[in-house]
Design an enzyme around this catalytic site. Sequence first.
Site, PDB file in Angstrom:
ATOM      1  N   ASP A  67       0.848  -1.139  -0.002  1.00  0.00           N
ATOM      2  CA  ASP A  67       0.047  -0.008  -0.010  1.00  0.00           C
ATOM      3  C   ASP A  67       0.804   1.300   0.036  1.00  0.00           C
ATOM      4  O   ASP A  67       1.950   1.334   0.349  1.00  0.00           O
ATOM      5  CB  ASP A  67      -1.031  -0.100   1.353  1.00  0.00           C
ATOM      6  CG  ASP A  67      -0.144  -0.428   2.544  1.00  0.00           C
ATOM      7  OD1 ASP A  67       1.128  -0.427   2.546  1.00  0.00           O
ATOM      8  OD2 ASP A  67      -0.888  -0.646   3.322  1.00  0.00           O
ATOM      9  N   ASN A 136      -7.565  -2.445  14.263  1.00  0.00           N
ATOM     10  CA  ASN A 136      -8.984  -2.848  13.872  1.00  0.00           C
ATOM     11  C   ASN A 136      -8.986  -4.125  12.954  1.00  0.00           C
ATOM     12  O   ASN A 136     -10.063  -4.493  12.344  1.00  0.00           O
ATOM     13  CB  ASN A 136      -9.637  -1.648  13.366  1.00  0.00           C
ATOM     14  CG  ASN A 136      -9.001  -1.240  11.915  1.00  0.00           C
ATOM     15  OD1 ASN A 136      -7.933  -1.823  11.316  1.00  0.00           O
ATOM     16  ND2 ASN A 136      -9.303  -0.290  11.282  1.00  0.00           N
ATOM     17  N   HIS A 138      -7.111  -4.473  10.035  1.00  0.00           N
ATOM     18  CA  HIS A 138      -6.936  -4.291   8.956  1.00  0.00           C
ATOM     19  C   HIS A 138      -5.526  -4.960   8.151  1.00  0.00           C
ATOM     20  O   HIS A 138      -4.652  -5.291   9.040  1.00  0.00           O
ATOM     21  CB  HIS A 138      -6.902  -2.640   8.473  1.00  0.00           C
ATOM     22  CG  HIS A 138      -5.800  -2.147   8.736  1.00  0.00           C
ATOM     23  ND1 HIS A 138      -5.846  -0.618   9.235  1.00  0.00           N
ATOM     24  CD2 HIS A 138      -4.583  -2.016   8.599  1.00  0.00           C
ATOM     25  CE1 HIS A 138      -4.953  -0.098   9.571  1.00  0.00           C
ATOM     26  NE2 HIS A 138      -3.804  -1.073   9.239  1.00  0.00           N
ATOM     27  N   GLU A 143      -9.652  -1.607   5.283  1.00  0.00           N
ATOM     28  CA  GLU A 143     -10.174  -1.430   6.550  1.00  0.00           C
ATOM     29  C   GLU A 143     -11.607  -2.270   6.713  1.00  0.00           C
ATOM     30  O   GLU A 143     -12.162  -2.717   5.684  1.00  0.00           O
ATOM     31  CB  GLU A 143     -10.584   0.058   6.520  1.00  0.00           C
ATOM     32  CG  GLU A 143      -9.562   0.983   6.523  1.00  0.00           C
ATOM     33  CD  GLU A 143      -8.741   1.286   7.965  1.00  0.00           C
ATOM     34  OE1 GLU A 143      -8.766   0.105   8.630  1.00  0.00           O
ATOM     35  OE2 GLU A 143      -8.202   2.609   8.093  1.00  0.00           O
TER      36      GLU A 143
HETATM   37  C1  GLP Z   1      -0.375   0.596   8.784  1.00  0.00           C
HETATM   38  C2  GLP Z   1      -0.219  -0.430   7.466  1.00  0.00           C
HETATM   39  C3  GLP Z   1      -0.539  -1.977   7.690  1.00  0.00           C
HETATM   40  C4  GLP Z   1       0.288  -2.121   9.127  1.00  0.00           C
HETATM   41  C5  GLP Z   1      -0.412  -1.290  10.247  1.00  0.00           C
HETATM   42  C6  GLP Z   1       0.046  -1.803  11.372  1.00  0.00           C
HETATM   43  O1  GLP Z   1      -1.676   0.883   8.905  1.00  0.00           O
HETATM   44  N1  GLP Z   1      -0.755   0.206   6.277  1.00  0.00           N
HETATM   45  O2  GLP Z   1       0.005  -2.442   6.541  1.00  0.00           O
HETATM   46  O3  GLP Z   1       0.288  -3.606   9.100  1.00  0.00           O
HETATM   47  O4  GLP Z   1      -0.037  -0.126  10.049  1.00  0.00           O
HETATM   48  O5  GLP Z   1       1.143  -1.240  11.772  1.00  0.00           O
HETATM   49  P1  GLP Z   1       2.153  -1.416  13.090  1.00  0.00           P
HETATM   50  O6  GLP Z   1       2.887  -2.787  12.737  1.00  0.00           O
HETATM   51  O7  GLP Z   1       3.165  -0.368  13.222  1.00  0.00           O
HETATM   52  O8  GLP Z   1       1.289  -1.869  14.213  1.00  0.00           O
END
Ligand code: GLP
Length: 241
Positions: A67, A136, A138, A143
């Site tokens: 992404d 959440n 995702h 989402e």
């Molecule tokens: C972002 C990214 C996700 C990632 C998520 C969790 O929203 N788009 O791909 O998995 O954060 O991040 P973290 O590993 O910092 O909790």
Amino acid sequence: MKIYKAKDYEELSRKAASIIASQVLMKPDCVLGLATGSTPIGTYKQLIEWYNKGDLDFSSVKSVNLDEYRGLTRDNDQSYYYFMYNNLFKHININMDCTNVPDGTQSDSDKECSRYEDVIKSLGGIDLQLLGLGHNGHIGFNEPDEEFAKTTHCVNLTQSTIEANKRFFASIDEVPKQAYTMGIGTIMKAKKILLVVSGSDKAQILHDVLSGPVTPHVPASVLQLHNDVIVVADEAAMAKF
Ligand code: GLP
């Protein structure tokens, strides 16, 4: 689904890196699906360490990222391109022309999303997709929703994701409100999936993802339907099991 419980973040990172390293050793020209967020940083550090020791060669590897924020240029230090370049690509011998991140500066979202799907198809699909987990549920930026998105698309980020990611920006107003992300369908087509989850704040959602019903309200729950998923989580994230 295989679930590996790691003692702590360091062990999680070593285990996840060893799964990626095996993929690269077994298929040097593999297509790696890569992820951002704080969780995979330790995994990337470990891969860099093994590369520096001469144990890994990324010269034939191709990559596609999950992404990118819409509207951020590659040189913006919060863009996912910048993240990937600084946390992994610049430290290893991957050919930058073989790395792919959605182009957040393309304002025609339909055009950019279908271009990105075509890129993944032209590479022959993803051999191993690395995923982090949002609070959440995702994955990528898929989402919670009424249905699972099939292909790469533009999403409106939820307020909780904007809140969670504001720590990286000077103020909440600077957090982009939209992103381009591979769809759940794109992710599910990967031959193998590696989900990394760390910390007690992810314990409840990890439990919902792995043991709750498969529902687009918890996007990562769809992984229960994939036939080759490895979850590497630390003890804190596994607390509800
Ligand atoms: C972002 C990214 C996700 C990632 C998520 C969790 O929203 N788009 O791909 O998995 O954060 O991040 P973290 O590993 O910092 O909790």
